[in-house]
Design a protein around this motif. Structure first.
Motif, short mmCIF file in Angstrom:
data_model
loop_
_atom_site.label_atom_id
_atom_site.label_comp_id
_atom_site.label_asym_id
_atom_site.label_seq_id
_atom_site.Cartn_x
_atom_site.Cartn_y
_atom_site.Cartn_z
N ARG A 131 0.83 -1.37 0.19
CA ARG A 131 0.05 -0.04 0.00
C ARG A 131 1.03 1.35 0.06
NH1 ARG A 131 -2.45 0.61 5.41
NH2 ARG A 131 0.08 1.36 5.82
N MET A 139 2.88 1.86 -3.06
CA MET A 139 1.97 2.44 -4.11
C MET A 139 1.75 3.83 -3.89
SD MET A 139 -0.25 1.49 -6.86
CE MET A 139 -0.34 -0.15 -6.81
N LYS A 140 1.49 4.37 -2.57
CA LYS A 140 1.30 5.65 -2.44
C LYS A 140 2.41 6.58 -2.48
CE LYS A 140 -0.13 8.48 1.79
NZ LYS A 140 -0.67 8.49 3.07
N ASP A 182 3.12 7.32 -6.29
CA ASP A 182 1.92 7.81 -6.98
C ASP A 182 2.37 8.84 -8.01
OD1 ASP A 182 -1.07 7.81 -7.50
OD2 ASP A 182 -0.69 10.10 -6.78
N ARG A 185 4.20 7.30 -10.71
CA ARG A 185 3.29 6.19 -11.69
C ARG A 185 4.29 5.18 -12.33
NH1 ARG A 185 -1.67 7.94 -11.47
NH2 ARG A 185 -2.19 6.24 -12.80
N PHE A 187 4.56 1.85 -10.58
CA PHE A 187 4.34 0.52 -9.85
C PHE A 187 2.96 0.11 -10.02
CE2 PHE A 187 3.39 -1.59 -5.81
CZ PHE A 187 4.24 -2.69 -6.03
N ARG A 188 2.65 -1.19 -10.50
CA ARG A 188 1.33 -1.52 -10.63
C ARG A 188 1.26 -3.05 -9.92
NH1 ARG A 188 -2.76 0.65 -14.89
NH2 ARG A 188 -1.69 2.82 -15.03
N LEU A 218 -4.09 -2.15 -0.17
CA LEU A 218 -3.91 -1.14 -1.56
C LEU A 218 -5.02 -0.36 -1.65
CD1 LEU A 218 -2.27 -4.32 -3.59
CD2 LEU A 218 -1.02 -1.91 -3.22
N THR A 221 -5.39 3.36 -3.70
CA THR A 221 -5.77 3.35 -5.09
C THR A 221 -7.05 2.42 -5.33
OG1 THR A 221 -4.92 2.93 -7.03
CG2 THR A 221 -4.39 1.28 -5.48
N ARG A 270 -4.94 1.69 -9.84
CA ARG A 270 -3.46 0.90 -10.12
C ARG A 270 -3.35 -0.53 -9.82
NH1 ARG A 270 -0.60 4.21 -12.26
NH2 ARG A 270 1.63 3.40 -11.75
N VAL A 271 -4.21 -0.90 -9.48
CA VAL A 271 -4.34 -2.40 -9.11
C VAL A 271 -5.06 -2.97 -10.45
CG1 VAL A 271 -5.30 -4.11 -7.93
CG2 VAL A 271 -4.33 -2.35 -6.74
N GLY A 312 6.74 -3.95 -10.69
CA GLY A 312 5.36 -4.41 -10.30
C GLY A 312 5.49 -5.62 -9.63
#
Length: 799
Positions: free
Chosen positions: A412, A415-416, A419, A422, A424-425, A440, A444, A464-465, A488
């Motif tokens: 999580r 991902m934050k 952000d 952009r 990482f997925r 997560l 997102t 993004r998931v 990822g």
């Protein structure tokens, strides 16, 4: 050569006569170089009569799809220059390799990367000889091919790779050519739905071109035999606006293709401009092209009186048996001279300047686009300190947690923190919540461009998931994303990751080769989280119980693969951090999602994972002495059962000296000569002893442990318990009982192998036999495990 007559639809004429002449000449040059790569060892410009000594002894390559791929590439060069586009070329018909190599040489990239293959006659000779030749290059697009991100060794993945490449790449267009044989594959069929996940504001665009040439190796293709109306309906149904380019006459086809590409690029720009100006991300209808050309276009119309151009006989090598059929040599010479090489190349063998000017320059060349060498663009992930997410473990086994849920908190915040970048997925087939990664969704949503209803949960165009119930598509997206310089992770139920066995193979081969190519820069590793694993699929039953992906993975080169079996949350955190920071690996993490005991503090976990293997002193009682038995374990459930067995042994045979070894990094079991993580023989012997019995509880199929350790000194005393294909819908503990991995069977194994227990072992064996009978009676009566199993906690001596 004579052309097959196929009607061409009426189109505007955007090319002047001079532009048409040059584009056709450039296409002829690429076709000439393609044929030369398949056939010639020498005499590259045909300055001498062609003889058998100029021809390769083994003819390996594919001609049928190549002229169509060359046709497309030539026209893409034009629109790149006209519109200053950032474009890459993904070719599903992978054996069109000679065409792609030809274009990289024509536009200069090949000679820049490989100076030994210059743009002259000697370079052309080397270009021809190396193709499908010992010590040369493969017959398909591969890491050696500049501009390629797609391994051409297997069909079906091109479209998902192309979409993965453009996610979070707003200025990139991936032109993806789908072969009509390839279009029959399951992975490709599902990948058409990727347009439902493409956000015109934050993502780039994919231009799919379905290249219909009618035949596979020896049969017609399904889509080529559909009517115009049915085929158009199919792709309208997929969410595209299809544009048609059909025919065989070069002049007409060049005009038609140029006009169509002008239109579709205008469409793509309009979609993106509207979305980016207005913020309206209603799913657009993206354009695509259906290109119908003869198979083996411009090749021999007939060979030995049999139809070749426009038929399956042109699929590979149209002219064979040259050593016994001299007339085929004459036909080959006529074929190559039909391209008029004297008009295309100067006396030194270089492409004439007026034609060379048709190619884009610098990084706008598709073969030099930095996205096709993703390591050039790779930026470090901003990763928080994994120690901040640690579970407090004051004493081993006294705290419980869901390990993957703890991992979810770390993901999580990864991902934050990334952000804005952009880059990482998280991919997975509808299992993010099921696999306890739901944290997560605090930062997102799931990517979703289709209709959203009021009751839908965490769906958004900018999510993004990425979830689609197709392991193939998830894998393809992630590979394309990684190969173009991002990061990822792919989360999947363990049993169903087998669906992508072949895709894993191809990516592993890509990494193996690319690591040997100096100009290929390292990319972020492909990370798998396999959870909902075999030992906790008791509720779903036999169909969901299969730990065999690990066996498949360890077949690959040792410097590519890593397999981790963290026994608790803190080891999982440590391993996850290591994997997210790594480069050019395939990392497989197998970890359960259910509530389970936690064994190690975060400091202990870091030390344990750094070594990958270790003696758990707090669970052992052999300090200062040789053990009577070594109890080894790899995997969360095997660790639990091993420690429960140790406690039973202490109660039943307190005089027994037991050493407990836990393995996180499976590859430490191999000798150092076989894997860089492998323990040296001396260290292995010191840990496992040279002559004491080893009872090994393993997560997967037992024979893999034997395979990894067969060269070790004490292998003859190694007894492995694991999954042996016994499963059903039952209780969690009954799953391990059915496979003899439970604590009672492990205790019995010790009794059978430790001489010290020969006198008292009968009582212990009777004890475990009775317990197994109690277990069976209890679960069939009450439908759950015995309280002493459910409520068991480690109560050993703490150190």
């Amino acid at each position: 050569m004579e052309q097959t007559n196929i009607e061409s639809s009426s189109q505007p004429q955007p090319l002047t006569s001079e532009e048409l002449r040059k584009i056709n000449a450039y296409w002829r040059a690429s076709n000439y170089l393609s044929v030369g790569q398949i056939y010639l060892l020498d005499n590259p410009l045909l300055t001498k009569p062609l003889t058998l000594e100029h021809i390769k002894p083994r003819l390996l390559g594919h001609w049928g799809t190549t002229p169509g791929l060359n046709f497309i590439y030539t026209h893409l060069n034009r629109i790149i220059k006209t519109n200053e586009l950032n474009m890459i070329y993904v070719t599903g018909p992978g054996h069109g390799g000679p065409g792609l190599v030809a274009h990289t040489w024509l536009e200069g990239t090949y000679s820049e990367i490989y100076p030994s293959v210059p743009q002259n006659e000697s370079g052309m000779k080397k270009l021809f000889k190396q193709f499908s030749f010992p010590g040369g290059i493969p017959s398909h697009c591969a890491p050696e091919t500049p501009g390629s991100i797609h391994e051409g060794g297997e069909l079906g993945y091109a479209l998902s790779h192309a979409y993965g490449a453009v996610f979070d790449n707003p200025d990139l267009i991936a032109c993806c050519v789908v072969g009509d044989g390839e279009a029959e594959t399951g992975p490709l069929a599902t990948a058409w739905h990727s347009n439902k996940f493409l956000n015109p504001v934050q993502d780039g665009a994919v231009l799919p071109i379905l290249h219909l040439n009618g035949y596979k190796i020896a049969n017609p293709t399904v889509l080529a035999r559909l009517s115009h109306e049915e085929l158009e309906s199919l792709f309208v149904g997929y969410g595209h606006t299809p544009y048609w380019v059909e025919g065989s006459d070069p002049e007409t086809m060049h005009q038609s293709m140029a006009a169509t590409l002008d239109t579709v690029i205008t469409d793509i720009k309009a979609i993106q401009t509207n979305a980016r100006k207005t913020g309206n991300v209603t799913r657009p209808r993206w354009p695509m092209i259906i290109l119908r050309t003869p198979k083996g276009w411009t090749g021999p119309a007939e060979v030995d009186g049999l139809k070749t151009e426009g038929y399956w006989r042109s699929h590979q090598v149209p002219l064979a048996e040259l050593s016994t059929k001299p007339e085929h040599i004459q036909l080959l010479e006529q074929w190559m001279k039909s391209y008029k090489p004297e008009q295309l190349f100067d006396k030194n063998g270089a492409l004439r300047l007026e034609l060379a000017e048709l190619a884009p320059e610098g990084p706008r060349r598709m073969s030099a686009n930095p996205h096709t060498n993703g390591g050039l663009l790779l930026k470090e992930l901003n990763i928080p300190d994994f120690r901040d997410y640690a579970v407090s473990v004051p004493h081993p086994g006294q705290v419980e947690a869901e390990s993957t849920r703890i991992m979810g908190y770390l993901l999580r915040d990864v991902m934050k923190l990334n952000d804005r970048s952009r880059n990482f997925r998280v991919m997975g087939p509808d299992e993010t919540n099921s696999n306890r990664l739901g944290a997560l969704f605090e930062v997102t949503d799931r990517t979703w461009m289709a209709e959203i209803l009021p009751d839908d949960d965490h769906l958004a165009p900018n999510g993004r998931v990425m979830e689609i119930l197709s392991e193939h598509t998830c894998q393809g997206w992630l590979e394309g994303y990684l190969l173009t310089g991002r990061h990822g992770i792919f989360s999947c139920y363990e049993a169903f990751i087998h669906i992508v066995d072949s895709m894993f193979n191809q990516h592993a081969k890509w990494l193996k080769v690319s690591k040997e190519i100096p100009w290929r820069r390292p990319i972020a590793s492909l990370n798998y989280l396999l959870t909902s694993h075999v030992w906790r699929q008791d509720h779903n039953g036999f169909s969901h119980q299969d730990p065999g992906f690990i066996d498949h993975v360890v077949n690959k080169k040792a410097d590519i693969i890593r397999v981790f079996l963290p026994p608790d949350a803190n080891t999982l955190l440590t391993v996850t951090d290591k994997c997210l920071r790594s480069r050019d690996f395939i990392n497989v993490i197998v970890a359960g999602k259910q509530q389970q005991p936690q064994w190690l503090s975060i400091d202990a976990a870091i030390k344990h994972c750094s070594a990958g293997i270790g003696i758990w002193e707090w669970a052992s009682n052999d300090q200062g002495k040789e053990p009577d038995v070594v109890m080894a374990c790899a995997g969360d459930v095997p660790t639990l059962e091993t420690l429960a067995a140790v406690e039973l042994l202490r109660q039943q045979a307190p005089e027994l000296r037991i050493r407990v070894i836990n393995i996180v990094d499976l590859m430490t079991l191999q000798p150092r000569e076989e894997h860089p993580h492998g323990l040296p023989d001396k260290d292995f012997d010191a840990m496992f002893t040279k002559d004491k019995p080893i009872i090994f509880a393993y997560h997967g199929y037992p024979w893999l442990i034997h395979r990894l350790t067969y060269r070790r000194t004490n292998h003859n005393n190694l007894h492995v318990r694991g999954y042996k294909e016994e499963g059903t819908t039952t209780t969690p503990f009954d799953m391990v009982v059915r496979n003899d991995l439970d604590r009672f069977h492990l205790v019995s194994d010790v009794v059978d192998r430790v001489a010290k227990l020969n006198q008292t072992g009968g009582y212990i064996k009777q004890f475990v036999r009775d317990k197994l009978i109690e277990h069976r009676h209890f679960i069939t009566t009450y439908g759950k495990d015995m309280p002493e199993i459910i409520n068991w906690k480690w109560s050993g001596t703490y150190h």
